[in-house]
Design a protein around this motif. Structure first.
Motif, short mmCIF file in Angstrom:
data_model
loop_
_atom_site.label_atom_id
_atom_site.label_comp_id
_atom_site.label_asym_id
_atom_site.label_seq_id
_atom_site.Cartn_x
_atom_site.Cartn_y
_atom_site.Cartn_z
N THR A 1 0.82 -1.21 0.00
CA THR A 1 0.00 0.00 0.00
C THR A 1 0.86 1.26 0.00
O THR A 1 0.40 2.32 -0.42
CB THR A 1 -0.94 0.05 1.22
OG1 THR A 1 -0.16 -0.15 2.40
CG2 THR A 1 -1.99 -1.05 1.14
N GLU A 2 2.10 1.14 0.45
CA GLU A 2 2.97 2.33 0.54
C GLU A 2 3.92 2.43 -0.65
O GLU A 2 4.75 3.33 -0.68
CB GLU A 2 3.82 2.26 1.82
CG GLU A 2 3.04 2.06 3.11
CD GLU A 2 2.31 3.33 3.51
OE1 GLU A 2 2.95 4.38 3.50
OE2 GLU A 2 1.09 3.26 3.79
N SER A 3 3.82 1.51 -1.59
CA SER A 3 4.82 1.50 -2.67
C SER A 3 4.19 1.50 -4.05
O SER A 3 3.40 0.61 -4.38
CB SER A 3 5.73 0.27 -2.51
OG SER A 3 6.59 0.20 -3.62
N ASP A 4 4.55 2.49 -4.86
CA ASP A 4 4.04 2.58 -6.23
C ASP A 4 4.94 1.87 -7.24
O ASP A 4 4.60 1.78 -8.42
CB ASP A 4 3.93 4.05 -6.65
CG ASP A 4 2.68 4.69 -6.09
OD1 ASP A 4 1.81 3.95 -5.57
OD2 ASP A 4 2.56 5.93 -6.17
N ASP A 5 6.11 1.42 -6.78
CA ASP A 5 7.04 0.75 -7.69
C ASP A 5 7.36 -0.61 -7.11
O ASP A 5 8.28 -0.76 -6.31
CB ASP A 5 8.31 1.59 -7.87
CG ASP A 5 8.02 2.91 -8.54
OD1 ASP A 5 7.98 2.93 -9.77
OD2 ASP A 5 7.78 3.91 -7.83
N MET A 6 6.59 -1.60 -7.50
CA MET A 6 6.70 -2.91 -6.85
C MET A 6 6.56 -4.03 -7.86
O MET A 6 6.01 -3.86 -8.93
CB MET A 6 5.66 -3.03 -5.75
CG MET A 6 4.21 -2.92 -6.19
SD MET A 6 3.48 -4.48 -6.84
CE MET A 6 3.22 -5.39 -5.33
N VAL A 7 7.14 -5.16 -7.47
CA VAL A 7 6.99 -6.38 -8.26
C VAL A 7 6.33 -7.42 -7.38
O VAL A 7 6.73 -7.61 -6.24
CB VAL A 7 8.37 -6.89 -8.75
CG1 VAL A 7 8.23 -8.28 -9.36
CG2 VAL A 7 8.96 -5.94 -9.77
N MET A 8 5.30 -8.06 -7.89
CA MET A 8 4.63 -9.15 -7.19
C MET A 8 5.08 -10.44 -7.85
O MET A 8 4.83 -10.66 -9.03
CB MET A 8 3.12 -8.97 -7.35
CG MET A 8 2.29 -10.15 -6.88
SD MET A 8 1.99 -10.01 -5.11
CE MET A 8 1.58 -11.70 -4.69
N VAL A 9 5.78 -11.29 -7.10
CA VAL A 9 6.26 -12.55 -7.65
C VAL A 9 5.34 -13.68 -7.20
O VAL A 9 5.14 -13.88 -6.00
CB VAL A 9 7.71 -12.84 -7.19
CG1 VAL A 9 8.17 -14.19 -7.71
CG2 VAL A 9 8.64 -11.73 -7.67
N MET A 10 4.75 -14.37 -8.16
CA MET A 10 3.97 -15.56 -7.85
C MET A 10 4.96 -16.72 -7.89
O MET A 10 5.28 -17.25 -8.97
CB MET A 10 2.87 -15.76 -8.89
CG MET A 10 1.96 -14.55 -9.06
SD MET A 10 0.83 -14.31 -7.68
CE MET A 10 -0.57 -15.27 -8.27
N ALA A 11 5.44 -17.10 -6.72
CA ALA A 11 6.56 -18.03 -6.65
C ALA A 11 6.11 -19.48 -6.74
O ALA A 11 6.58 -20.33 -6.01
CB ALA A 11 7.34 -17.79 -5.36
N GLY A 12 5.21 -19.74 -7.64
CA GLY A 12 4.72 -21.11 -7.78
C GLY A 12 5.64 -21.95 -8.64
O GLY A 12 6.74 -21.53 -9.00
N LEU A 13 5.18 -23.14 -8.97
CA LEU A 13 5.96 -23.99 -9.84
C LEU A 13 5.96 -23.44 -11.27
O LEU A 13 6.86 -23.72 -12.04
CB LEU A 13 5.42 -25.42 -9.80
CG LEU A 13 5.72 -26.18 -8.49
CD1 LEU A 13 5.03 -27.52 -8.48
CD2 LEU A 13 7.21 -26.35 -8.30
#
Lengths: 385, 385
Positions: B211-223
């Motif tokens: 919520t505090e970051s406009d520059d982010m990467v979301m990693v879906m660390a699945g297989l």
């Protein structure tokens, strides 16, 4: 375009002034009637603004300038933007050379100057070489230093917004250098420092291999590889200015450095010895087996770096540059490998600007800065520094 | 905010309407005087606009609603935005489950429904499960289907702007599926399809770890690892919607797949068997040597993928998610390794929303769409579909 009502009258005057300049710059010359029509401003407003711009030296009356023969009756006065009213510099500070480009306010290049510099040169020596190149360039072009409106600089390393080099391993004494501040002593106008790959990306987009693409990655495929990228036509610097610094990826796992990969002996190449690299490429083209093997290893490494960038960013176009020569051989293998590994392979092209890319991009950044000051008409007009 | 002069009167009316809605939505309720003050519109304009919004069902007079006791003299009428005037759905279509979230026009979640689905289920069966989940959810919440204003959908794969899945290997029959079109048959409102990692990124930014970051990467660390990223608060989809599809990187060079890395036997895990993964993580926590070795190999692989993203994009924050459980153990090693390899290591945090991330992000995308229609006041007002 026009139509701001109420509020700060000096802001309004500045916006109207930008609107008129913008219109004049888009044409050869124009009459007051034409300016009134294009801008939507009233005749008295246009007259007042044009008078002010003439006083500021940014606009000139064309008839007065050319002494054109006047037809009968009162002739329509014609005005033009004076691109020669100010100048811009685009500078490159690299490991082996410093370079400078000079342009007018339209970005038309008026001259260039480059000087070799030793890769071991310290910061003082490197900056002194640059100062000499700039002085020679200005003298040759007959442009006064006081005429400079902005200076752009491209250099290796992670560069802070204030012009400090946070990290720069390619040049001696570069990490921590307050480069913007140091250069500002030589100029009275703003100095804008940018990472060299970022500057090169901007350059290829302006007048190189990427004029048709707003989503592109510029890969500087040197021994210290780096990349700059445009997203939607805008430079993507990253949160801390480190976007595209893909060179560290090879430190992970079992991969080795380009210096080792490109070596045809058991000794790695010197990290900045691009001459040796050119020789390996040349040998490979002549069919030398060890050189071909070295080139193959280097291409695999480059594919991996570029693939990482492409998978992360999904650009339309990848431009490969950063070498004086020898890179054209990597295009085909790169395309082939990217097609294998990337879900949506981008186009791959060679840099059009070559050696001139970094200085050209730095010049464009200086031009952007000045345009923002003089011609911004989208509501926000940046105050002069 | 206001102040558009001349031009299309219906456009002006729509903009004024958006301005008033925007103001009303930001507060509990307001009088005409308050709306006039906040919007800068004239009293008659505000009266006309409010009347129109009441007719459209988007605004209601509060006194009328509450039957409040009236003080002496003419009381000030108070108005409020009717968040209940429309509804939104956020849907997830994953390998193992389908899920649906329902909200009002303020994005307040009114209910949720999820159903397991077999990973081998074909497209028809999977969509039928989703339809059942949606029907149950709407019935339980007492919301009519006709009240839906927009539906967001998050699903694995590269998704085109028109809702077609260009490439989706995680789900049977997914590649080439016209998912948006198929789902549109069930709804009269717009259906917006988005890659699941992109949706999860939007969700964590809305009400999760970012919520505090406009520059982010979301990693879906699945297989089948993937990533979504926000740059300057906006989703970065890439030129062809394939940004962040970092999973292919391990195909390069000698690296192996997570299925092999995480296996404690000589046989690789099934690519979608996340239960087996959770078991390996659980075993590792109990001290099982083979499981620990498998976890270690997996973390190295994850570090490499995340490092590639971080070096390319330079985000402020990396959020790790995509598993139901077991990931908290990877945070420390990931931070340590990123600090070694990245020039500017980002913060690393665990997903806050967990399983709910994709549907929550899909809901937010639906909300964005409706807000653009109803509340856009920045000059461009999107026409209703």
């Amino acid at each position: 375009m026009a139509g701001l009502t109420g509020g700060d009258p000096s802001l309004l005057r500045r916006i109207n002034s930008a609107v008129v300049l913008h219109a004049l710059r888009a044409t050869d010359c124009a009459t007051l009637t034409e300016i009134t029509r294009v801008t939507g401003l009233s005749r008295p407003t246009v007259e007042g603004v044009v008078e002010g711009l003439i006083e500021a030296g940014l606009v000139i009356e064309k008839a007065a300038e050319e002494g054109a023969t006047r037809r009968q009756g009162r002739p329509a006065r014609r005005f033009r933007f004076r691109a020669e009213a100010g100048h811009l510099l685009g500078l490159e500070i690299g490991p082996h050379r410093v370079a400078a480009l000079l342009s007018d306010l339209d970005g038309r290049v008026l001259g260039a100057q480059a000087k070799d510099v030793d890769e071991t040169a310290d910061a003082d020596e490197r900056l002194e070489r640059l100062r000499t190149a700039v002085a020679e360039l200005l003298r040759r072009a007959g442009v006064a230093r006081s005429s400079l409106r902005a200076v752009g600089v491209g250099t290796p390393g992670i560069v802070e917004a204030d012009g400090r080099v946070r990290l720069g391993t390619a040049l001696p004494e570069w990490t921590g250098l307050r480069l913007g501040e140091r250069l500002s002593r030589s100029f009275k106008c703003p100095v804008l420092v940018e990472n060299d790959a970022n500057a090169a990306a901007v350059a290829e987009h302006w007048k190189g291999a990427a004029t048709e693409s707003d989503d592109m990655v510029m890969v500087m495929a040197g021994l210290s590889p780096g990349a700059g990228s445009l997203i939607g036509g805008r430079l993507h610097r990253g949160y801390g200015g480190a976007a595209g610094e893909i060179g560290a990826l090879h430190l992970l796992g079992r991969e080795v450095t380009p210096e080792t990969l490109l070596s045809t002996t058991d000794e790695p190449l010197h990290p900045l010895d691009e001459q040796a690299v050119a020789e390996v490429f040349a040998l490979a083209r002549k069919g030398d087996a060890r050189a071909r093997a070295a080139e193959e290893r280097f291409i695999q490494r480059l594919v991996h770096d570029v693939a990482a960038l492409v998978l992360a960013l999904d650009p339309e176009l990848v431009v490969i540059g950063g070498w004086a020569a020898g890179l054209d051989g990597v295009l085909e293998p790169l395309r082939r490998e990217l097609a294998r590994y990337c879900l949506r392979p981008p186009r791959v092209a060679l840099s059009v600007l070559g050696e001139a890319a970094v200085a050209t991009g730095a010049l464009r950044l200086a031009l952007d800065h000045v345009e923002e000051q003089l011609f911004a008409v989208d509501g926000t007009v940046t105050a002069r520094r």
